[in-house]
Design a protein around this motif. Structure first.
Motif, short mmCIF file in Angstrom:
data_model
loop_
_atom_site.label_atom_id
_atom_site.label_comp_id
_atom_site.label_asym_id
_atom_site.label_seq_id
_atom_site.Cartn_x
_atom_site.Cartn_y
_atom_site.Cartn_z
N SER A 142 0.81 -1.22 0.00
CA SER A 142 0.00 0.00 0.00
C SER A 142 0.84 1.27 0.00
N PHE A 143 2.16 1.14 -0.14
CA PHE A 143 3.03 2.32 -0.17
C PHE A 143 3.19 2.80 -1.61
N ARG A 144 3.20 4.12 -1.81
CA ARG A 144 3.57 4.61 -3.14
C ARG A 144 5.01 4.19 -3.40
N VAL A 145 5.22 3.56 -4.55
CA VAL A 145 6.55 3.07 -4.89
C VAL A 145 7.55 4.21 -4.89
N LEU A 146 7.16 5.35 -5.42
CA LEU A 146 8.04 6.51 -5.46
C LEU A 146 8.48 6.90 -4.05
N ASP A 147 7.54 6.93 -3.10
CA ASP A 147 7.87 7.31 -1.72
C ASP A 147 8.80 6.30 -1.06
N ALA A 148 8.49 5.01 -1.23
CA ALA A 148 9.30 3.98 -0.60
C ALA A 148 10.74 4.03 -1.11
N LEU A 149 10.90 4.13 -2.41
CA LEU A 149 12.25 4.14 -2.98
C LEU A 149 13.00 5.42 -2.63
N ALA A 150 12.30 6.55 -2.60
CA ALA A 150 12.96 7.81 -2.23
C ALA A 150 13.39 7.78 -0.77
N THR A 151 12.54 7.29 0.10
CA THR A 151 12.89 7.21 1.52
C THR A 151 14.15 6.38 1.73
N LEU A 152 14.22 5.23 1.05
CA LEU A 152 15.37 4.34 1.23
C LEU A 152 16.59 4.81 0.44
N SER A 153 16.38 5.70 -0.50
CA SER A 153 17.50 6.27 -1.26
C SER A 153 18.16 7.42 -0.51
N PHE A 154 17.35 8.27 0.11
CA PHE A 154 17.87 9.53 0.67
C PHE A 154 17.84 9.59 2.19
N ASP A 155 17.13 8.67 2.82
CA ASP A 155 17.05 8.65 4.29
C ASP A 155 17.09 7.22 4.81
N PHE A 156 18.03 6.43 4.28
CA PHE A 156 18.16 5.05 4.72
C PHE A 156 18.53 5.06 6.20
N PRO A 157 17.85 4.26 7.02
CA PRO A 157 18.08 4.33 8.47
C PRO A 157 19.45 3.80 8.87
N SER A 158 20.01 4.38 9.90
CA SER A 158 21.26 3.87 10.47
C SER A 158 20.96 2.64 11.31
N GLY A 159 21.99 1.88 11.62
CA GLY A 159 21.79 0.70 12.45
C GLY A 159 21.84 -0.59 11.67
N ARG A 160 22.02 -0.50 10.36
CA ARG A 160 22.23 -1.69 9.54
C ARG A 160 23.07 -1.29 8.34
N ARG A 161 23.51 -2.30 7.56
CA ARG A 161 24.34 -2.00 6.40
C ARG A 161 23.60 -1.07 5.46
N ASP A 162 24.28 0.00 5.07
CA ASP A 162 23.67 1.04 4.23
C ASP A 162 23.44 0.50 2.82
N ARG A 163 22.19 0.47 2.39
CA ARG A 163 21.83 0.00 1.05
C ARG A 163 21.23 1.12 0.22
N SER A 164 21.54 2.35 0.58
CA SER A 164 20.95 3.48 -0.14
C SER A 164 21.34 3.49 -1.61
N GLU A 165 22.57 3.06 -1.94
CA GLU A 165 22.97 3.04 -3.35
C GLU A 165 22.12 2.08 -4.16
N PHE A 166 21.81 0.92 -3.57
CA PHE A 166 20.94 -0.04 -4.25
C PHE A 166 19.58 0.59 -4.52
N PHE A 167 19.02 1.26 -3.53
CA PHE A 167 17.69 1.83 -3.71
C PHE A 167 17.71 3.03 -4.65
N ARG A 168 18.82 3.75 -4.71
CA ARG A 168 18.91 4.83 -5.70
C ARG A 168 18.89 4.25 -7.12
#
Length: 343
Positions: A142-168
């Motif tokens: 139920s998430f807008r795909v654009l929102d989910a991918l942008a969130t994980l691209s530009f505000d990937f949470p700390s506390g785990r391996r950073d996968r922001s490049e994958f989501f970008r």
């Protein structure tokens, strides 16, 4: 209570309720990224790679929203959480999902058989994947795909391996997909990770592996079971599915800890032949002992109970390319088999 006093008491209650309603904070609206500098830098670079109008890309990404729930859901389980194959299996190999799988197989038998003819992937495996992923379309996200991918691209949470490049890269693939298919990028919805449709393909997988199996001129992973079935079978074939080969064999793991550890070192990658298993004390069933290909010792933990083991083939490994988890692969296999038996 006298009537006048009762009225006054009711008035006091209503006033108190209204005060609480006014004082209660409203849930914050999701804020668009707008002209945030790092987002706009990405937009300009992506536009160049996509050969797209930079203003279009900027305009789309400016409307993407940061979704805190997405950042929370992408986090792994708390440290120390025990894996439990029996509990995991029970979530997917259960009566409701089996019944839905029977209906999906019955309604789409023609396409399942055509996919097996073309790519060699049995109907039970395709049925298992679609059932585990979305309960045959009942839970596509139920998430807008654009929102989910942008969130994980530009505000990937700390506390785990950073996968922001994958989501970008997936965000850019989503923009490419929207242009190719003529989609409004603000419309598609999917999972918290940006996966789309009944088979939960990421945007890059749609671009690479999804097929127009019903030949209607477009790829539809939400409304066309034929496209879903063909795309899943094509994906597995591209990742090494071998026509006619089994997924796994029964095996008794070595008693010696060192021997068992040596077989587990490659994880789910098939690396030993049957003789190599025997040399290290693993006992395969008759079919496994005669298998000419490579095998992997798959360990499925059961919480505080003893682990379960199977010997996975190249086809087991192909399923894990869909989701890199041996628990996932076994759930797919066993759900598909449960549906097949019911038929």
């Amino acid at each position: 209570m006298p009537r006048t006093l009762a009225r006054r008491f009711l008035s006091v209650l209503l006033l108190a309720a209204c005060s609480l309603a006014v004082a209660a904070p409203r849930p914050p609206e999701l804020q668009p990224y707008g002209e945030r500098e790092d987002v706009m830098r990405f937009a300009d670079a992506a536009a160049q790679r996509l050969e797209a109008d930079p203003q279009w890309v900027r305009g789309v990404l400016a409307q993407a929203r940061l979704v805190p729930t997405v950042a929370r859901l992408i986090m792994p389980p708390p440290p120390g959480t025990a894996k439990d194959w029996a509990a995991y299996r029970a979530r997917f190999v259960e009566p409701r999902r089996i019944a839905a799988g029977l209906a999906f197989w019955r309604d789409n038998e023609r396409w399942l058989n055509l996919a097996e003819e073309r790519w060699g992937v049995p109907p039970a495996i395709v049925v298992g994947i679609v059932g585990v992923e979305t309960l045959y379309g009942q839970h596509t996200g139920s998430f807008r795909v654009l929102d989910a991918l942008a969130t994980l691209s530009f505000d990937f949470p700390s506390g785990r391996r950073d996968r922001s490049e994958f989501f970008r890269s997936e965000l850019e693939a989503f923009l490419r997909l929207a242009r190719r298919e003529g989609l409004d990028p603000l419309e598609p919805k999917g999972s918290y990770a940006g996966a789309i449709g009944l088979p939960q393909f990421m945007p890059s997988s749609i671009l690479k592996y999804a097929v127009d199996f019903d030949a209607d001129g477009r790829i539809d992973l939400l409304g066309s079971p034929a496209d879903v079935i063909g795309s899943v079978a094509h994906y597995l074939a591209e990742f090494g599915w071998q026509r006619g080969a089994p997924t796994h064999f029964a095996v008794a793991a070595p008693v010696e800890v060192r021997d068992r550890a040596l077989l587990l070192v490659p994880d789910i990658l098939p690396s030993f032949d049957a003789a190599g298993f025997a040399e290290r004390g693993a006992t395969l069933d008759a079919a496994g002992a005669a298998w000419p290909g490579k095998l992997a010792l798959i360990e499925l933990q059961n919480g505080d109970a003893a682990p379960s083991y199977v010997a996975g083939t190249t086809n087991f490994y192909a399923i894990t390319r869909y989701n890199w988890s041996s628990y996932y692969a076994m759930a797919v296999i066993e759900l598909g088999e449960a549906v097949r038996r019911q038929r």
